[in-house]
Every structure is written in structure tokens, then in C-alpha cells.
Design a protein around this motif. Structure first.
Motif, PDB file in Angstrom:
ATOM      1  N   THR A 242      17.394  14.982  44.312  1.00  0.00           N
ATOM      2  CA  THR A 242      16.879  15.782  43.502  1.00  0.00           C
ATOM      3  C   THR A 242      15.516  16.434  43.901  1.00  0.00           C
ATOM      4  OG1 THR A 242      17.717  14.365  41.507  1.00  0.00           O
ATOM      5  CG2 THR A 242      15.970  15.767  40.890  1.00  0.00           C
ATOM      6  N   ALA A 243      14.517  15.490  44.568  1.00  0.00           N
ATOM      7  CA  ALA A 243      13.051  15.986  45.059  1.00  0.00           C
ATOM      8  C   ALA A 243      13.366  17.220  45.971  1.00  0.00           C
ATOM      9  CB  ALA A 243      12.517  14.788  45.613  1.00  0.00           C
ATOM     10  N   PHE A 244      14.368  16.966  46.806  1.00  0.00           N
ATOM     11  CA  PHE A 244      14.524  17.948  47.911  1.00  0.00           C
ATOM     12  C   PHE A 244      15.455  19.262  47.445  1.00  0.00           C
ATOM     13  CE2 PHE A 244      13.494  14.517  50.843  1.00  0.00           C
ATOM     14  CZ  PHE A 244      12.387  15.207  51.641  1.00  0.00           C
ATOM     15  N   GLN A 245      15.728  19.041  46.180  1.00  0.00           N
ATOM     16  CA  GLN A 245      16.363  20.149  45.574  1.00  0.00           C
ATOM     17  C   GLN A 245      17.867  20.692  46.047  1.00  0.00           C
ATOM     18  OE1 GLN A 245      13.864  23.622  44.659  1.00  0.00           O
ATOM     19  NE2 GLN A 245      12.373  22.305  43.669  1.00  0.00           N
ATOM     20  N   GLN A 246      18.586  19.584  46.278  1.00  0.00           N
ATOM     21  CA  GLN A 246      19.909  19.408  46.860  1.00  0.00           C
ATOM     22  C   GLN A 246      21.086  19.332  46.015  1.00  0.00           C
ATOM     23  OE1 GLN A 246      20.129  19.784  50.668  1.00  0.00           O
ATOM     24  NE2 GLN A 246      18.028  20.053  50.214  1.00  0.00           N
ATOM     25  N   THR A 247      20.796  19.080  44.841  1.00  0.00           N
ATOM     26  CA  THR A 247      21.855  18.649  43.666  1.00  0.00           C
ATOM     27  C   THR A 247      22.592  19.660  42.679  1.00  0.00           C
ATOM     28  OG1 THR A 247      20.049  17.878  42.013  1.00  0.00           O
ATOM     29  CG2 THR A 247      20.970  16.387  43.920  1.00  0.00           C
ATOM     30  N   GLN A 248      21.539  20.819  42.327  1.00  0.00           N
ATOM     31  CA  GLN A 248      22.012  21.597  41.460  1.00  0.00           C
ATOM     32  C   GLN A 248      23.000  22.695  41.662  1.00  0.00           C
ATOM     33  OE1 GLN A 248      17.513  20.594  39.551  1.00  0.00           O
ATOM     34  NE2 GLN A 248      18.531  22.601  38.792  1.00  0.00           N
ATOM     35  N   VAL A 249      23.936  22.602  42.396  1.00  0.00           N
ATOM     36  CA  VAL A 249      24.866  23.384  43.055  1.00  0.00           C
ATOM     37  C   VAL A 249      26.501  22.963  42.586  1.00  0.00           C
ATOM     38  CG1 VAL A 249      23.364  24.081  44.995  1.00  0.00           C
ATOM     39  CG2 VAL A 249      24.735  22.231  45.039  1.00  0.00           C
ATOM     40  N   THR A 250      27.009  23.955  42.623  1.00  0.00           N
ATOM     41  CA  THR A 250      28.445  23.949  42.205  1.00  0.00           C
ATOM     42  C   THR A 250      29.200  24.531  43.401  1.00  0.00           C
ATOM     43  OG1 THR A 250      28.690  26.295  41.195  1.00  0.00           O
ATOM     44  CG2 THR A 250      27.980  24.395  39.787  1.00  0.00           C
ATOM     45  N   ALA A 251      30.621  24.254  43.615  1.00  0.00           N
ATOM     46  CA  ALA A 251      31.441  24.815  44.475  1.00  0.00           C
ATOM     47  C   ALA A 251      31.131  26.177  45.013  1.00  0.00           C
ATOM     48  CB  ALA A 251      32.813  24.443  44.315  1.00  0.00           C
ATOM     49  N   ASN A 252      31.099  27.139  43.868  1.00  0.00           N
ATOM     50  CA  ASN A 252      31.176  28.653  43.835  1.00  0.00           C
ATOM     51  C   ASN A 252      29.666  28.853  44.500  1.00  0.00           C
ATOM     52  OD1 ASN A 252      33.497  28.783  42.831  1.00  0.00           O
ATOM     53  ND2 ASN A 252      32.765  29.258  40.623  1.00  0.00           N
ATOM     54  N   ASP A 253      28.848  28.249  44.337  1.00  0.00           N
ATOM     55  CA  ASP A 253      27.383  28.446  44.957  1.00  0.00           C
ATOM     56  C   ASP A 253      27.491  28.489  46.639  1.00  0.00           C
ATOM     57  OD1 ASP A 253      26.373  28.736  42.448  1.00  0.00           O
ATOM     58  OD2 ASP A 253      25.885  26.489  42.482  1.00  0.00           O
TER      59      ASP A 253
ATOM     60  N   ALA B  69      23.144  23.086  50.987  1.00  0.00           N
ATOM     61  CA  ALA B  69      22.971  22.813  49.704  1.00  0.00           C
ATOM     62  C   ALA B  69      21.690  23.501  49.209  1.00  0.00           C
ATOM     63  CB  ALA B  69      22.984  21.442  49.494  1.00  0.00           C
ATOM     64  N   PHE B  70      20.563  23.604  50.058  1.00  0.00           N
ATOM     65  CA  PHE B  70      19.516  24.362  49.459  1.00  0.00           C
ATOM     66  C   PHE B  70      19.528  25.651  49.547  1.00  0.00           C
ATOM     67  CE2 PHE B  70      15.021  25.961  50.212  1.00  0.00           C
ATOM     68  CZ  PHE B  70      14.273  25.067  49.194  1.00  0.00           C
ATOM     69  N   PHE B  71      20.266  26.414  50.525  1.00  0.00           N
ATOM     70  CA  PHE B  71      20.622  27.774  50.544  1.00  0.00           C
ATOM     71  C   PHE B  71      21.537  27.952  49.494  1.00  0.00           C
ATOM     72  CE2 PHE B  71      20.247  28.156  55.329  1.00  0.00           C
ATOM     73  CZ  PHE B  71      18.778  28.369  55.260  1.00  0.00           C
ATOM     74  N   ALA B  72      22.492  27.450  48.956  1.00  0.00           N
ATOM     75  CA  ALA B  72      23.463  27.709  47.828  1.00  0.00           C
ATOM     76  C   ALA B  72      22.576  27.585  46.506  1.00  0.00           C
ATOM     77  CB  ALA B  72      24.370  26.547  47.904  1.00  0.00           C
ATOM     78  N   ALA B  73      21.538  26.829  46.450  1.00  0.00           N
ATOM     79  CA  ALA B  73      20.793  26.483  45.174  1.00  0.00           C
ATOM     80  C   ALA B  73      19.752  27.865  45.232  1.00  0.00           C
ATOM     81  CB  ALA B  73      19.880  25.331  45.056  1.00  0.00           C
ATOM     82  N   TRP B  74      19.255  28.305  46.327  1.00  0.00           N
ATOM     83  CA  TRP B  74      18.411  29.222  46.126  1.00  0.00           C
ATOM     84  C   TRP B  74      18.559  30.441  47.276  1.00  0.00           C
ATOM     85  CZ3 TRP B  74      16.165  27.771  42.194  1.00  0.00           C
ATOM     86  CH2 TRP B  74      16.013  26.492  41.896  1.00  0.00           C
ATOM     87  N   GLN B  75      19.902  31.153  46.447  1.00  0.00           N
ATOM     88  CA  GLN B  75      20.373  32.330  47.455  1.00  0.00           C
ATOM     89  C   GLN B  75      19.325  33.401  47.151  1.00  0.00           C
ATOM     90  OE1 GLN B  75      24.415  32.921  45.764  1.00  0.00           O
ATOM     91  NE2 GLN B  75      24.719  30.710  45.374  1.00  0.00           N
ATOM     92  N   THR B  76      19.650  34.570  47.850  1.00  0.00           N
ATOM     93  CA  THR B  76      18.939  35.566  47.911  1.00  0.00           C
ATOM     94  C   THR B  76      19.780  36.856  47.815  1.00  0.00           C
ATOM     95  OG1 THR B  76      16.920  36.733  49.037  1.00  0.00           O
ATOM     96  CG2 THR B  76      18.642  35.691  50.413  1.00  0.00           C
ATOM     97  N   ASN B  77      19.089  38.100  48.187  1.00  0.00           N
ATOM     98  CA  ASN B  77      19.760  39.592  48.171  1.00  0.00           C
ATOM     99  C   ASN B  77      19.077  40.373  48.619  1.00  0.00           C
ATOM    100  OD1 ASN B  77      18.139  40.064  45.965  1.00  0.00           O
ATOM    101  ND2 ASN B  77      19.425  38.974  44.484  1.00  0.00           N
TER     102      ASN B  77
END
Length: 739
Positions: free
Chosen positions: A170-181, A401-409
Motif C-alpha cells: 500500500t505504501a509503495f502504491q502498488q495495490t490499487q490496480v485491476t487487470a485492465n490497468d 503495478a506503479f505504472f498501471a496505477a498512475w498512467q499518463t497520456n
């Protein structure tokens, strides 16, 4: 009550009222036998409340309602004065919180130290989910310094690894992702086992570095990661999918192997090991798929044997041969028309151990003309300690996982990724308070944030720092191919530190060397332990942070100093307690599941690990646990989002969890047998509730009275004990932290 009573009192009172109303049988959410029954809760639970005893311990009152903290007057109602805080201070202060926080009046919250038993129970529960022993409580009562020794002992237990893995993920923000991310990176995470591994990989990495006795700062610069063979294959496959800023895909593996082909056949039985044996030309890349020849035939116009995928793409091989998903191909029919064949899939070649065997693996770029790691070479991957990849990987901020959580555009162009990186590493986001100028403004977005505009204050640092990512990665987090981006070096300009760096590999060093790093991670752990943001100007907080830094960033020193500190134990007053107050929150999902798993004869009782096969009676808990409050982060938020207040969802969810546990463990051959109710109730108090011998008398009396009342009301002994189990399970010492 005084108008300025601290919120923690209201939380404790609400929790107490929720338990009291539920224990009165007002909420029927499951099996009648598993609900608290018998005499009304007020009569059963009012008992000797101990509200003025126990060395000021909140457990004395909060648990004296071992079961219902509201007292006798209106325990079965939602609007009675006792325990609601609307008309009776006694119900809140003595019943709900044991007098921990008397109304503060105009002076704010008033500190009252909690008892040794409650403090030791809180610390051990937070660290490992286990109840304290009588000897452990006695040791701390005799010598408060003994708590540090106990903390060192507890962190050596396997339950600690599970708790810290959850914290780090959680602290490294790796968890809040789904398969689609992960689709943006060309990665597949539709297998729940892969998704779980992606979420926890970096947490395991941090734990491995700590276990090696290395400084925690190494976590910020590591190029080695804990990976499974399945994850290694995924990393290597993603490395072949070069997706540029314009969303154009180049299959680098196919480009390097244009004549490669593989065959699917149904006539010769081959094992995956034979198909992957590159030393045997007769079987290498010949894949057995018995489903091709099953009747009825999948398509009468299509071949069922020796299907050759010439010029195969890496995706065809990865998904078709390794994952066993049928890959379409085209044929020309006798009439000259084209026809698409859609063959059936086959079994995946990944073994179960490929998902669960973890090892530390160094990730490095190719040297010269060196060939990157082959994603299909499972025999090599199962023993690998190194991956050769073109896409750089370093620390938490470049994991899939981090890239999936914080995608860019195209609009954000890595700003959000950089901002979340700073939040994780330094606990602070980019905002106008950061007035530190970069050494160069070459990367500044002049159209959006030119000097003199409202946006300049943030972008003067944000844009040059995002070059850590833009120089190295495309918008899809593959190799950067745009020369203008590759040639523009990153700047680091954040709160009094301004430097120019060379590459993404320097970002972690810049964060680890920043003056805010020490307090940021002390704060993250302190917030985890107390469920509230700690006062960083508190001398005790600063003492702990200094101990962490002076120990060469030993994580174990930080844990020992913090969890034995008044900041967590509430045994002594601190500046944080005076300014923030004492928080007694509900037990959020990871704490609750860990405690239940540690105290009952069932590992992973909530089924949080996808590999756990729960007994039928407990499978409902997995569904309930998925919606229980848990620690999370929001985009741009510097602190964790913590749900500390009870709600109807939490109340109903925990009641149903406890009802399922009662069905599973009462009269099923374990320690909770209705033929020996005294022993069973003692086990409930001492193990499930975690109450030590110095405080157990009133709890045992309350539960014994409830059991007797239920039997007197006509329940069988078995149903009465199940009801009693639920009552104990719903006590504040189980569904609340530090009570």
C-alpha cells in the motif's frame, strides 16, 4: 458532553452502540443460531463494567462491553442515552472508551494513559495479529523498556511478514490496480494469480532488502526485484512490445526473429518440457494441443494438426503456446476465398509453482549486441537470478503495478507519475509551497506554464522533473524513441534541493538523499500504527526519525522505536496526543483478517491470497472482506485514505463474518465445544478477544451470562455457544484497534 470532545470518543461510542444494538438481536443478518440471542443485551452485558478500573485502560470500559459497551439502560436500541453521546457522558466516556478521553472542554482533548494490557495488546495486534500472553503483559508492567525486546521478538514471527507485506504494498502504491490497468503497457494480468503477484512484488522486494540487513534507502535504488517465473516471463514479454508515444507497436522480438515459427499439433503427445527444449530440434516449439482433434471438430474447413505459425509474433507465442489461448490464423479455401480459423485453446505451460516461487532477480540492460531474456525460456527462468531487458526497471516507481496505477497520456505526459513518485518517497506532492527553482527550465511547458502565469509555480519543478520518465519511457512506459526527449536530462528541484541528474536510475538516489525522506517514512509507519497523521514537530516523533536515520536507515530500528513509543502505546502523554488526540479506530480489513487468521485455526481466513482454498463455511468471508474498509491512496493525496469510523456496511459485514466463523469453529471438533462451555468461553476471551488474565473476569462473566440466557430462552447449547462466539467476535478488542 462538552462541545469540543475529540472525535475518537465519538468513534468509540458509535462502535459501542453498533455492537450493542447488534448484540441485542436487532439485526438478523444470517443464521439465527449464529446471532447473539437470549436475554436482552442490556441485561446480559451490563455486568460489572470495570469502567473505572484497569489503570485507565479503554479495554476496561470499551470491552466491558466485552460485548456491548452501552450498559444496561438502552443497549438494544439505537437512540438511547447510554452510549450514544447525545445525553449521557457516562455511556460514552466510561462505557465506550473507559474514560480514555474525558471531554476536553475549551482546552481540546485531554490525555489519559491507557493500561499496560491494552497497550501491549494493541502493539502485538498491529504487528502480528496475535493476542499478548500474561507473561508479556507482566514483563512490560514490571519494566516498560521490555516492550522494545518484545517488539524485536514479534517481528521475527511469520505473521509480521504478512502484515508488513500489506503495509509496503500500500505504501509503495502498488495495490490499487485491476487487470485492465495493465493493458496500456501491453501486459496481461487477467489471471488473478498474476495480478496478485504484480501487486505484492515490490513489497516482497523491500522485505528482502530489509531481511538482508541493508539500509532502507537501498529500496529506492534497487534494480533487483522479487519475482516469480511467471512474472519474469511477463516482464520479458512486455519488453518485446515497444509502444511509442503515438501508440504504434513494434514487436522487437519478431523484428529480431523474422523467420521464427512454431507448430500446434494434436497427433503426438509432447510435454511442455519437450516443447521448450531448444537442444532438440525435433520437438522444440512443437506444441501439443489435444483439443484440436476433439469431436465435433472446431471447424471442418480448418486443419486439426501441424498448424504452423510462420513469422510468429511474440504475442502469438506468448498467449498461444505459453498461455494456451487459441490463436486465429487464415487459410485459403478451395474456392479461392479466405477463411479465418479459430482453434480451441490448450493447457497453459506455466506450472502452479511458477506463480508462487519467489526469488530476487537483477534486471539489467543488454550489453552490446546481447540478446534480451527470452520470455518463453521457462527452464532458464525457473532458475534465473538475472533478467536482461531493454526497458529499465528501478525501485517502486518503474514497476508495472506503479505504472498501471498512475498512467499518463498526451496531455499529462508523466506529470502524475512523477507527482505520485514524490508522494510515495517524500510524502509531499508538487504544490506552490515548493519554491525551489531547477537548474534549467528547458523542459518547461511554455504554452501552459510560462513564467508569470498562474501555473508556473508548480510547473517550474514538475516539468523538469518529469524528464526522469519522459527521457526514458514512452507514454505507454516502453522505451523512449524520440530523440528530443532522450537528449533532455532530468532536473530535481524539490524543497531546497536542486540538482541535475542523468537518468531514471538517479531518481531514487535523489529521493533517498532528500532531507524529507526520513520523516516521510517515519510518518507513513506512524500513520499505519495510529490510524491518524502524527505531529512531525513532536519531539518524540523527531526522536524516532533521528533513530531511524542514525541507524543507517534500519527498518527494524524504526519499527522497534515507533511501536514501543507513546505515540503508539498511549501509555504516556505526547505532543501528538495533545494536538491530534488519541484515535481508537475500527479494525480495517488487513488488520482484521490478520488478527482472525492468527487467533483462529485457519490461515488466511479472509482468502486475501488467491491461492487459498477456504472451507465452504468461510467462503462468504472472502466476498465480505473485499468491501471492508482498507488503507488506500488517492491521486494527488499526500496521506493514506483511512476509514476510521464504523458504518452500517462495516457493522453488517463484521457480523456476517463472525456468524460464518461461528458455524465453522463451534462444535466442529476444535476448542469451542458446547459440551465444555467454560473452556470454550475462556478460549474466546483469551485468544479470540485477546484479553489477558488481569482483565478477563468481567468478560468471562458477560459471555457466560449470555450463554446461560440464550439456553434459558430455548436455544440449544450449540446455538447458544455460537451466539456467544459472535458476541465475543464483535467485541471492540476484535473489531476495533487499541481498545
Amino acid at each position: 458532553m462538552p462541545a469540543r470532545t475529540h472525535r475518537a470518543i465519538q468513534v468509540g461510542a458509535a462502535l459501542a452502540v453498533a455492537l450493542a444494538s447488534g448484540c441485542a438481536g436487532q439485526l438478523d443478518t444470517g443464521s439465527a443460531a449464529a446471532q447473539p440471542r437470549g436475554g436482552d443485551a442490556g441485561a446480559a452485558d451490563a455486568g460489572p463494567a470495570d469502567s473505572g478500573t484497569g489503570q485507565g485502560s479503554p479495554d476496561a470500559g470499551a470491552d466491558a462491553g466485552a460485548v456491548s459497551d452501552a450498559g444496561a439502560a438502552d443497549a438494544g436500541t439505537d437512540d438511547g442515552d447510554a452510549g450514544t453521546g447525545e445525553g449521557s457522558d457516562a455511556g460514552v466516556d466510561a462505557g465506550a472508551d473507559g474514560g480514555v478521553l474525558a471531554g476536553g472542554g475549551d482546552g481540546g482533548p485531554v490525555f489519559t494513559p491507557i493500561g499496560v494490557s491494552a497497550a501491549v495488546a494493541k502493539v502485538k495486534t498491529l504487528l502480528v495479529g496475535l493476542p499478548p500472553s500474561n507473561d508479556e503483559v507482566a514483563a512490560v508492567a514490571a519494566n516498560p523498556a521490555a516492550l522494545k525486546t518484545l517488539v524485536d521478538q514479534w517481528v521475527a514471527l511469520p505473521q509480521y511478514d504478512t502484515k508488513m507485506r500489506s503495509f509496503f504494498a500500500t505504501a509503495f502504491q502498488q495495490t490499487q490496480v485491476t487487470a485492465n490497468d495493465f493493458a496500456d503497457q501491453g501486459a496481461d494480468a487477467d489471471d488473478a494469480r498474476v495480478l496478485q503477484a504484480l501487486r505484492e512484488s515490490f513489497a516482497r522486494t523491500a522485505q528482502a532488502i530489509i531481511a538482508q540487513g541493508r539500509p532502507f534507502t537501498d529500496v529506492l535504488t534497487t534494480r533487483s526485484f522479487m519475482l516469480t517465473p511467471r512474472l519474469m516471463s511477463l516482464y520479458a514479454f512486455v519488453d518485446t512490445q515497444l509502444i511509442d508515444d503515438n501508440n504504434r507497436l513494434t514487436d522487437t522480438w519478431q523484428k529480431a526473429n523474422p523467420t521464427f515459427s512454431y507448430t500446434m499439433e494434436s497427433s503426438t503427445v509432447l510435454t511442455p518440457a519437450q516443447s521448450l527444449d531448444s537442444t532438440n530440434a525435433a520437438t522444440f516449439m512443437q506444441w501439443y494441443n489435444p483439443n484440436l482433434a476433439k469431436t465435433p471438430v472446431y471447424d471442418a474447413a480448418c486443419p486439426t494438426d501441424n498448424i504452423v505459425y510462420a513469422g510468429a509474433t511474440s504475442a502469438q507465442l506468448y498467449f498461444g503456446a505459453l498461455r494456451g489461448q487459441g490463436q486465429n490464423f487464415n487459410i485459403k479455401l478451395t474456392d479461392g476465398t479466405n477463411h479465418t480459423c479459430v482453434p480451441p485453446g490448450s493447457a497453459s505451460v506455466f506450472a502452479a509453482t511458477d506463480f508462487t516461487t519467489w526469488q530476487m532477480v537483477n534486471v539489467r540492460p543488454p550489453v552490446g549486441a546481447e540478446t534480451p531474456t527470452r520470455f518463453y525460456d521457462l527452464p532458464a527462468l525457473r532458475n534465473a537470478t538475472e533478467l536482461v531487458l531493454n526497458v529499465p526497471r528501478v525501485s517502486y516507481f518503474t514497476t508495472p503495478a506503479f505504472f498501471a496505477a498512475w498512467q499518463t497520456n498526451q496531455s499529462n505526459v508523466a506529470r502524475v507519475t512523477l507527482n505520485q513518485t514524490l508522494i510515495v518517497g517524500l510524502g509531499k506532492a508538487i504544490d506552490p509551497s515548493n519554491t525551489t527553482a531547477p537548474m534549467s527550465l528547458a523542459a518547461l511547458d511554455q504554452q501552459h506554464a510560462a513564467p508569470g502565469t498562474a501555473c508556473y509555480a508548480c510547473h517550474q519543478s514538475l516539468d523538469p522533473m518529469r524528464q526522469f520518465f519522459r527521457q526514458t519511457y514512452s507514454l505507454h512506459f516502453h522505451q523512449q524513441t524520440v530523440a528530443a526527449q532522450m537528449n533532455l536530462p532530468p532536473q530535481f528541484a524539490f524543497h531546497d534541493i536542486s540538482d541535475q541528474w542523468s537518468s531514471i536510475f538517479d531518481l531514487g538516489a535523489a529521493i533517498a538523499g532528500h532531507p524529507m525522506f526520513t520523516s516521510a517514512w517515519t510518518q507513513k509507519l506512524c500513520t499505519y500504527a495510529t490510524s491518524a497523521v502524527c505531529d512531525q514537530t513532536d519531539p518524540e516523533f523527531q526522536r524516532i526519525a533521528n533513530a531511524f536515520q542514525s541507524s543507517n536507515y534500519s527498518w527494524r530500528v524504526l519499527v522497534r522505536e515507533l511501536f514501543s513509543s507513546p505515540l503508539v502505546t498511549y501509555r504516556q502523554e505526547s505532543q501528538t496526543a495533545d494536538t491530534v488526540g488519541q484515535t481508537f479506530p475500527l479494525t480495517r480489513r488487513d488488520h482484521l483478517c490478520a488478527a482472525l487468521s492468527s487467533r483462529l485455526p485457519q490461515a488466511d481466513i479472509c482468502g486475501l491470497d488467491v491461492n487459498t482454498n477456504l472451507p465452504p463455511n468461510l467462503r462468504v468471508i472472502k466476498t465480505i472482506a473485499s468491501v471492508l474498509p482498507s488503507d488506500q491512496y488517492s491521486r494527488g493525496a499526500e496521506g493514506a485514505v483511512l476509514a476510521n469510523d464504523p458504518s452500517l456496511v462495516f457493522r453488517t459485514g463484521t457480523e456476517n463474518i463472525c456468524a460464518a466463523l461461528a458455524q465453522q469453529f463451534v462444535d466442529t471438533g476444535g476448542k469451542y465445544q458446547s459440551t465444555a462451555p467454560d473452556a470454550a468461553i475462556g478460549e474466546m476471551v483469551h485468544t479470540l478477544m485477546g484479553i489477558t488474565g488481569d482483565r478477563d473476569a468481567s468478560r468471562i462473566a458477560l459471555l457466560t451470562g449470555h450463554f446461560s440466557s440464550a439456553k434459558a430462552a430455548g436455544e440449544t447449547a450449540s446455538d447458544a455457544l455460537k451466539s456467544t462466539f459472535v458476541l465475543a467476535c464483535l467485541s471492540p478488542s476484535v473489531v476495533g484497534v487499541g481498545q
